[in-house]
Scaffold this motif. Structure first.
Motif, short mmCIF file in Angstrom:
data_model
loop_
_atom_site.label_atom_id
_atom_site.label_comp_id
_atom_site.label_asym_id
_atom_site.label_seq_id
_atom_site.Cartn_x
_atom_site.Cartn_y
_atom_site.Cartn_z
N ARG A 43 0.83 -1.21 0.00
CA ARG A 43 0.00 0.00 0.00
C ARG A 43 0.86 1.26 0.00
O ARG A 43 0.59 2.21 -0.73
CB ARG A 43 -0.93 -0.01 1.21
CG ARG A 43 -1.91 1.15 1.23
CD ARG A 43 -2.86 1.04 2.40
NE ARG A 43 -3.84 2.10 2.39
CZ ARG A 43 -4.72 2.30 3.36
NH1 ARG A 43 -4.76 1.49 4.40
NH2 ARG A 43 -5.57 3.31 3.29
N ALA A 44 1.93 1.26 0.79
CA ALA A 44 2.82 2.42 0.85
C ALA A 44 3.52 2.66 -0.49
O ALA A 44 3.59 3.80 -0.98
CB ALA A 44 3.85 2.24 1.97
N VAL A 45 4.05 1.60 -1.09
CA VAL A 45 4.75 1.75 -2.37
C VAL A 45 3.76 2.16 -3.47
O VAL A 45 4.06 3.03 -4.30
CB VAL A 45 5.50 0.46 -2.75
CG1 VAL A 45 6.13 0.57 -4.14
CG2 VAL A 45 6.57 0.14 -1.70
N HIS A 46 2.58 1.58 -3.45
CA HIS A 46 1.54 1.94 -4.43
C HIS A 46 1.19 3.42 -4.31
O HIS A 46 1.03 4.12 -5.31
CB HIS A 46 0.31 1.07 -4.21
CG HIS A 46 -0.88 1.49 -4.99
ND1 HIS A 46 -1.85 2.32 -4.46
CD2 HIS A 46 -1.27 1.22 -6.25
CE1 HIS A 46 -2.78 2.54 -5.38
NE2 HIS A 46 -2.45 1.88 -6.47
N ASP A 47 1.07 3.93 -3.09
CA ASP A 47 0.72 5.33 -2.89
C ASP A 47 1.81 6.25 -3.44
O ASP A 47 1.51 7.25 -4.10
CB ASP A 47 0.48 5.61 -1.40
CG ASP A 47 -0.07 7.01 -1.19
OD1 ASP A 47 -1.23 7.25 -1.58
OD2 ASP A 47 0.67 7.86 -0.66
N VAL A 48 3.06 5.91 -3.20
CA VAL A 48 4.16 6.71 -3.75
C VAL A 48 4.14 6.64 -5.28
O VAL A 48 4.33 7.65 -5.96
CB VAL A 48 5.52 6.25 -3.17
CG1 VAL A 48 6.69 6.87 -3.93
CG2 VAL A 48 5.60 6.61 -1.69
N ALA A 49 3.89 5.46 -5.83
CA ALA A 49 3.81 5.31 -7.29
C ALA A 49 2.66 6.15 -7.85
O ALA A 49 2.79 6.77 -8.92
CB ALA A 49 3.64 3.85 -7.68
N TRP A 50 1.54 6.20 -7.15
CA TRP A 50 0.40 7.01 -7.58
C TRP A 50 0.79 8.48 -7.63
O TRP A 50 0.49 9.18 -8.61
CB TRP A 50 -0.78 6.78 -6.62
CG TRP A 50 -2.06 7.35 -7.12
CD1 TRP A 50 -3.00 6.71 -7.87
CD2 TRP A 50 -2.56 8.67 -6.90
NE1 TRP A 50 -4.05 7.57 -8.14
CE2 TRP A 50 -3.81 8.77 -7.55
CE3 TRP A 50 -2.07 9.78 -6.23
CZ2 TRP A 50 -4.56 9.93 -7.55
CZ3 TRP A 50 -2.82 10.95 -6.21
CH2 TRP A 50 -4.05 11.00 -6.87
N GLN A 51 1.45 8.96 -6.59
CA GLN A 51 1.88 10.36 -6.56
C GLN A 51 2.92 10.66 -7.66
O GLN A 51 2.83 11.68 -8.34
CB GLN A 51 2.46 10.70 -5.19
CG GLN A 51 1.43 10.67 -4.07
CD GLN A 51 2.08 10.96 -2.74
OE1 GLN A 51 2.59 12.06 -2.52
NE2 GLN A 51 2.08 9.98 -1.84
N LEU A 52 3.88 9.76 -7.80
CA LEU A 52 4.93 9.96 -8.80
C LEU A 52 4.38 9.96 -10.22
O LEU A 52 4.69 10.85 -11.01
CB LEU A 52 6.00 8.86 -8.64
CG LEU A 52 7.13 8.86 -9.67
CD1 LEU A 52 7.92 10.16 -9.63
CD2 LEU A 52 8.05 7.65 -9.42
N THR A 53 3.53 9.00 -10.53
CA THR A 53 3.01 8.92 -11.90
C THR A 53 2.05 10.07 -12.20
O THR A 53 2.00 10.55 -13.33
CB THR A 53 2.32 7.57 -12.16
OG1 THR A 53 1.28 7.36 -11.18
CG2 THR A 53 3.31 6.42 -12.12
N GLY A 54 1.30 10.52 -11.21
CA GLY A 54 0.43 11.68 -11.41
C GLY A 54 1.25 12.92 -11.72
O GLY A 54 0.91 13.70 -12.63
#
Length: 198
Positions: A43-54
């Motif tokens: 969940r933590a890595v996914h959240d960072v990936a969501w922010q980065l890709t956005g």
């Protein structure tokens, strides 16, 4: 009890506030009886990936990549640690091929299953921009910065933007610093969940 903790790790309130994992990833983790700590980590890595890709989508619109694939990859990249739980608290890479196999056996497309194996081999000539993004998210979530990995992403951004490498580096560096700033709270969240499956 472990199933309840896994559900909480993946979908309960979190500090810092983190996005939920994609439903397909949640279903896989539940079906495979993932340890709660693994659910919290993904969940933590996914959240960072969501922010980065956005951020990349708006800052570098010429960078063509499959955002949904990156988010799925971030949400499942360590799924092989179900088979190798000792790697949840210690080093090791046996989870990488094991994770790819778990995903393929569950019917996940090879293009999505690859992230379980490729997140640790970002320096491979076969690594695409999606692989680099999953790898960056997997490092930055805990404030680890890997210059060689980030330089590969800078090269991709220079190629699509035409900007000077130093300018792209500074822009990316500032954004990654901002993402890394939440690492202590993400680590505390992850470590609040047990490794063992009861």
């Amino acid at each position: 009890m472990t199933a309840g903790l896994l559900a909480t790790a993946m979908g309960g309130p979190s500090v810092p506030r983190m996005r939920l994992l994609p439903p397909q990833a949640v279903d896989l983790l539940v079906a495979l009886q993932a340890p709660p700590r693994l659910g919290a980590h993904l969940r933590a890595v996914h959240d960072v990936a969501w922010q980065l890709t956005g951020w990349l989508t708006s800052t570098y619109p010429g960078l063509g990549f499959d955002r949904a694939a990156v988010l799925f990859g971030a949400a499942t990249h360590d799924i092989g640690k179900i088979v190798h739980p000792e790697e949840l608290s210690g080093p090791g890479s046996r989870h990488e091929p094991a994770g790819r196999r778990l995903l393929l056996d569950a019917g996940v497309e090879p293009r999505l299953a690859r992230f379980a194996a490729s997140h640790g081999t970002w320096d491979s000539p076969a690594a695409g921009v999606e692989d680099l993004l999953v790898s960056v998210a997997d490092k930055v979530w805990k404030a680890k910065r890997v210059p060689d990995l980030e330089q590969l992403l800078v090269q991709r951004l220079v190629a699509v933007s035409g900007d000077e490498p130093w300018a792209v580096f500074l822009t990316l560096d500032d954004h990654l610093d901002g993402l890394a700033a939440g690492a202590d709270r993400r680590l505390a969240y992850q470590n609040g969940f047990p490794i063992a499956v009861a």
